[in-house]
Structures are given as C-alpha cells and as structure tokens.
Design an enzyme around this catalytic site. Sequence first.
Site, mmCIF file in Angstrom:
data_model
loop_
_atom_site.group_PDB
_atom_site.id
_atom_site.type_symbol
_atom_site.label_atom_id
_atom_site.label_comp_id
_atom_site.label_asym_id
_atom_site.label_seq_id
_atom_site.Cartn_x
_atom_site.Cartn_y
_atom_site.Cartn_z
ATOM 1 N N CYS B 153 0.828 -1.210 0.000
ATOM 2 C CA CYS B 153 0.000 0.000 0.000
ATOM 3 C C CYS B 153 0.861 1.258 0.000
ATOM 4 O O CYS B 153 0.454 2.298 -0.492
ATOM 5 C CB CYS B 153 -1.009 -0.005 1.138
ATOM 6 N N VAL B 157 0.018 4.269 -2.379
ATOM 7 C CA VAL B 157 -0.384 5.594 -1.890
ATOM 8 C C VAL B 157 0.454 6.687 -2.556
ATOM 9 O O VAL B 157 -0.061 7.727 -2.931
ATOM 10 C CB VAL B 157 -0.293 5.673 -0.345
#
Lengths: 484, 509
Positions: B153, B157
Amino acid sequence: MSLDETNDAAFHEGLIKEVLEQYPEKAAKKRGRHLNVKKTDDAGSSTCGVKSNIKSVPGVMTIRGCAYAGSKGVVWGPIKDMVHISHGPVGCGQYSWSQRRNYFNGTVGIDSFVTMQITSDFQEKDIVFGGDKKLDKMIDELNEMFPLNKGISVQSECPIGLIGDDIEAVAKKKIKDIGKTVVPVRCEGFRGVSQSLGHHIANDAIRDWVFEKSKPEWETGPYDVNLIADYNIGGDAWPSRRLLEEMGLRVVGMWSGDATLAEMERAPKAKLNLIHCYRSMNYICRHMEEKYNIPWVEYNFFGPSQIAKSLRKIAAQFDETIQKKAEEVIAKYEPLVAEIMAKFKPRLEGKKVMLYVGGLRPRHVSNAYDDLGMNIVGTGYEFGHNDDYQRTTDYVKDGTLIYDDVSGYELEKFIEKIRPDLVGSGIKEKYATQKMGVPFRQMHSWDYSGPYHGYDGFAIFARDMDMAINSPIWSKFKAPWKAA
Amino acid sequence: MPQSAAKVKDHISLFQEPEYKELFASKKAQFECRPTDEAVEAQSEYTKTWEYREKNFAREAATINPAKACQPLGAVFAAAGFEGTLPYVHGSQGCVAYFRSHLARHFKEAVPIVADSMTEDAAVFGGLTNIVEGLQNAYALYKPKMIVVSTTCMAEVIGDDLSAFIATAKEKESVPADFPVPFAHTPSFVGSHTTGYDNQIKGILQYFWEREAQLTAKPGSKINIIPGFDGYAVANNREIKRYLDTMGVEYTLIGDVSEVYDTPSDGEYRMYDGGTTIAEARDSINAKATISLQEFCSLKTMELVASKGQQTAAFNYPMGIGATDAFLMKVSELTGKAIPGSIEKERGRLVDAITDSQAWLHGKKFAVFGDPDFTLAMTAFLLEMGCEPTHVLATNGGKDWEAKAKALLASSPFGAEGQVWAGKDLWHLRSLLFTEPTDFIIGSSYGKYLEKDTGIPLIRLTFPIFDRHHHHRFPTFGYQGALRVLVEILDRVFEVADASSDISYDLTR
C-alpha cells in the site's frame, strides 16, 4: 565456555568472499560491510567488524520486518487490557494476529485483547479522504464493544503518515471523550530500516502518552523493580518473575508481556529497572534514568551460567538480605541444573550452532548453548545496532562468522557450507534449512514451545534442542536405493 | 519445584503447577488493577445477548477479527505458481516478512519472496531506485526465469508506476530486455487477497499475451484451468490434474503451486519447483476455453480471457457432489472428452459414503466462514448432506456473493433458515453463535477463538490452518476430496456424541 577457543576464521572469511562474488558490484560493496568474523587484536580489543542498522539492500530477500511490527507486534501488542488498533489496511494486523505468543492471563474480548485483530480496515475512500473520522468513530465503537478496556493504542500502518492523518489530534479528543488512555503511535512500516525504529517510537509513545498522564496511588517498597522487555513468549516472563520474587524482590511491573496498563503507569515509581531485551526497550530505561533517577541493569536469564551471573548482578544493587537470598536461589536450583546437564549435555556436546535472530537473542542465548557444551559458529542480528555487536564480543569466540541483516541467499549458502548441527532462526528460514537436512528451531517463537527463561525454561530449552538434533528423521532423508 | 529434567514440563503443563498458579493470583491481586471478577463475568454474559449483538452489528468503523487478508498476499501466491518464478514486492519490506511468514505457517514450507525495501526517502522521491537495484540484485542472486512484481500500500499511496519503472529498470539493464517481469498493482486498501490473486494472474497473462508481444489467439484443443487462491492448492491442484489426465484432456493449469509449496525433504532445498511453464503461460491464449475454479478469485482475469475470444466458465470451488459434477460435465462439454467409468465409480463411492452416514448429519446446524468461493461450495455440500447451513459469512464477500449465497440457500429446504453475512467479521459471528447457535463451525484456524468462547466445535477446512498440520496435503476438491471433508465432519460429530453422554457411549455408531 572458553573464549580462548576459536572458530575457523579463515574458512568463514572464505565463505564471505564466496557469497559476495554472486552480487552485482554495488550490492556486493554494500553487503560486504555487514559480513565479517569476530576478531580480537593484540591489545585484547574485540570487534564483530560489521556495520549495522542500515537500510536493507533491495531485492536480496532481507529477513527483516518493519516499524509497525516493532511497535504493535513487540512493545504494545502484549499489553493485555488495552485495545490495540492496527490502523490502516487489513493485512498488517491479520498477519501479526496471535503470532508472537505473548502469553497472558485474562478473558479475551472482555478484559484482555491480546489475541484479537482489531483494524480500521482502510478502504480506498479512507486513503482519499483521510481516516481520522473513522478512527474517532472506531474508538467509540470499541469502547462500547469492550467497556472494560483500560485504554486504546493506535498502531499506524504505512498509509497513515503518507496521507497526512492527524492521529495525535484524534487521540487528544478521544482521551476527553472516553476518559481513558489513548495512545497514537507513529510506527508506519516505511519508517526506519527495520523493526528497531518501531521499538524506539513505541518507547517514546509510552513516555509521551502514558507516563504522568495518571497519578497512580501506590505504596512503594525498597525492593520494587520493573521487569523490562520480556514479552512473555511462551510464558518466559513468569519463570523470570519467580526467580526475582524468590530472591526477595517485588516485581511491580512486567513490560510488556502479561502487562496491564497499570503496570506501565507506575513504572517510574520503582527502584530499579531490570532489562532483558536491551534493543527494544533501552530507550525507556534511559528516559526513566534521566527523568526519575531509576538505574537500570541488563540481565540474561538464558542458561544457568548467565542466570546465576545475572542474579548476583541484580542482587548487588540491593542489600545483603537480597544478596544472601540470591545465593540461596542459585543453590536451590543447582540440583535441577545438574539433572538437566546429566540428561542432555552428553547428547548435545560439541554440536555446532548457527543463530540468526532479532535484537537480543543472537548473543543472549549463546551461553545457554555453551552451558550444554554446544558451539556457536555463526550469529547475526536482523535489526541490531552497533552497541549490540559490541556486546556480542563478550559472548562469542574469535573466528565466529558474523552476519548482519543477512539475505536469504547468504544464510542458505552459509548453512550449506558450514553444515551446522542446528540452526536457530525464524519461520521464514525454518523449512529451507530443514530440507537441507539441518536441524532447526525457531528462536523467535520458541517454535511453539517455551518458556526458555529461567531455570524452569532452561530444561525446556535443553529438551527442545535435543529433540531437534537427535530426531531419528534426519537419517531418512536419502532414499536407500540412492547411492550415498 | 515444578520443573524436572526427568519429565520436562513446557508451557502446556508447567503453568498448571501450584507455584505458577500462586504467582498468577498474587500478580493479579497486587499489581494488575484488573476489573473485578464479577464485572468480567457480567460483561462476559452481556456479550452473549441480543442487545449486545445489535450494538455489535451497528459497528460502522471498527473491524474485529476479520477473516480476510490483503491483496499482495494473493498476488505473491499467484506468482509462486509459475516455473522458476520469484515473487517480488515493490514497497515496504515488512509486508513481505508478513506474507512469507503467513504462507509458511500454513504450508509448512519455505516461501521465497523479495522486497525492494522502500523507506522514508522512497516515500518522498518514489521507489524507482529501489526497483532498479532490486530487480538487478534479485536476478543476480536467485537466478529466476521470471520475476513477478506486485505492490504494497505504501507504493500505491505514493502512486509509483510499475509499468514505467520496470521499463526504466530494463533500460538500465537490471534484467535482460526480454526477461519476463509481469506486474500488478495490488493496493491492500481495495478488496482482499482474492482480489490480489485475480490482479496478479491477470497481470501475468496480460504480460505474455499483450505486453511481451501482441499475440493473436489461435484456438486449439487445450483448456486452461485457473485454480484461485486456495490453501489446499497443493493437493487440490493434483486432484484436478488427476481428473483431467484420466479424462485425457489437454490442459494448462495457470498458476500451480502444488510442487513449490510441497517440496520433499531429501537434503536439497528447492527454491523453485514445478509450476506453469513460461511457454505454457504464453501459449494459454490459444486455449479453446478457460475454466476458473473460483469465480471470485478471477473476475478480472476472466474478462481478459473472454476478450480473447475464449469460452469461459467459472465455478465456486468444486467441492461436493453437485459442484464436482458440474465441473466435470463442463470439462466434458468443452473438450468433447467423456467422463470415464472410473470417475463415475468414485462419485458412486462418495454417494455411498454419504448414504451410510446421512443419519448423523441430517439437520445438523453449521456456521460457515471463509472466502466467497469456499463458503458457497461448503454451503452447497452441506445442503447435499442434509445439514443446515445456518450462518454463512464472508468478510470479503460483496453483494454478488451475498445474492449467490442467498439463492443457494433458497434452493434447498435445508437452507430455509440459513442467513448470509457479507462483509461481517468473526466478532459479528461470535454474537450470531451466542444468539442463534449452531452445532458446528466450519472455517479456518481463526475460528478457534469462537470455539473457545462458544463451546461450538470447529472444523478446520479452509485457509489459513496454522494450528493443525498437513491438512492441506490432502484434497477437498472432487469426489475424493468431498469424501475426506465428509469424514472430517463426521469425526467431530462422533467425538461430540461420545463426549456428551456416558449412557449413549455406543461402540457402534
């Protein structure tokens, strides 16, 4: 153990050269600084000769974890009467759910929450719009679901720091709303180079969000100690506690295995901090020393020689009553130690051991092996710092192979070439090693066994090493119709 | 002295000794400041009520004990199913330590995956340097035939572009220009591990079918099978291959971990073993059809497959009689190969076994939790045996799954009282089991906390299984697999019967 004996430095140096040859030039240069053999110069000064606490080289299969693992997994997770939120996407909390074996007494989901996976389960909209509102609401919901909780910690996963959430502001608000301790921890996984920074951040969060936030009413005594940085893996902290109590000390706080928030809060009132895992909690000990004038002592409860040494070292901080009792404790356990030695030492003597563990055990367990007549030929830390390697020189022989932040490739090659009788490392290393026909014990989780601390634990340690090495299965690896 | 060398006591018995019990009591009384036993008891009882259940189901923000993992776990599992392939994760290294541990704890196998260890500087400047160095090092050290990249992630991001980064890495000669580096973006804040599996399989096929060279499908006689994320893949894939071999079907299993996650102990560590070959992956565009064994693990992949003009069929985990029938008949229909008598006999033996045991199963109530495809299959099989699936829960189940599960329950009188719980977690299930109890729970090892709290026996039949060994080495797919599932359920039924009454402690059941 005799540090006068040596391991084969030339052989180990050859192995280092061999593995480095396989790397591209830049990576070889970087990795070369982390591999060496322990040496003592003519002046008697020893060194492991490796750099440490540096970023892992990309793509080499480091065994390290992250800051979140160091905070939630190690320091905060075991505090049993707090709810620990894995704040961010679902994975981090899921993979670390119930995997550290921090034993505790309590009723899960009612007054204890250690073996639960509580997460804000971030979705795309939380990334886009931020997760602060969700966190705010979540804390209310958790307080309603678990009204007997004593507090809540927010363990940040990677996205939190990247999307600019203000979890400190949420925490301050919720402290007022629910009237309990709420601790924001900035342990996003991308911070630092390993678990280690997560320990530090977690320590700082205790300092900033727990200490002096309440005024524990507490009658202090002259023998009050905190048992610091024992995470009660497989129940480790309990035999340790027994020994300390038997020598007349009053353990007012266990950090953080089987701990309650109250035990954390009152720590600054103790007379002495006893620290087991130096790497993960030296920060808070230094803080308590500076701010509250509490001295700290490192100790080692692995194996009888270190246990006796540590009991005497701890007792030396107190009066003669305690010192006398410490001697009685050592004497009391001598028959048990003798029995353990008689049973297991003949089966283990002379066996070669390689270790690769976290931030304490690569040195701390080595004398327990020595006690059993075994020989550490290689050791290294996933996330040790220079001070750990410095301390290691007191524990291992010259010529011992030292590998910092070892890569999967290096470890496999070292094992293949050294062919030790036992490797002690983690779950990721276990199966590859065993398939090579080399006995293995997980030395993070005690391979679902333990406790290993204290005299009671040493018996289990000896039994487990014996089981691993002397299992009859190792003789069955080669099919009999295959030529030897 | 609680310990002795003659009979060493570990945690299982040591802490039952009086010395330790006394230590626990004194610690609690003097130092812990815990709530009173009465308060604990009262809250404990309260959590069993309908009122608590309603509060529990009113949760909107907190997830408690979910039964799902995140995308990259599915992605690295998918990648591991290809020959000589090194799964590579672009992003934080801690995630990879977790994926490796998680899969190793279930399969009891080494799980090699590399990370490119992005840290704070990469968060600011992006992870291009990491991928350039990472691919070069991974290629040099581990000598893979293919490196398959997914993301954590963190990388998602900050918006790292894998396609561009990998192209740059190839320009910088991290790996040869023609070396296959398929990839997939696998944000952990979207979907679950089943989504990640889907994205990664799609990414691999897309690489060979479109990126490496724009291929045109030339339909032949082979079929592709996509197994899906499956903790029993080791044995289930072998079972599927056995059926197809028996039928004389030409096939490619797309992503087959049955070798690499089940390697022998003979002195050699095999970092790579078996798996779909690169030639097969490339050629899979020329199949006449692709069958997905798990619909919800392959939604996007099957769209890609269909876009190449192949026939497609998706099942929900071929476990049980009807599900296996449907799978075999579809294979037969697509390939023109008959289902041989030997398989029909296996079917008959399964039906025979269920007939022999049906009285012990009829009307027994079950709670089932797990991934969408597994829960559908398990529910269907329970209905076939005359059991009553009472709660069917998938934390990673969406609306489509919910509709399908409801339709399934509605298809049988044994499903009349069944309820479907999409997106709920195991703390919800705890409330359900206290307020509307079942006789058994079927799920993963996570269910052991439910078993402990509610006293309802758990039958472990889906990933992850950490606390029992080697279950995954025996199949649950097909008629043989169903037979084994039947026996596992029956064993618990009989154990409960034996433990329940001294009077009915019958020798023969």
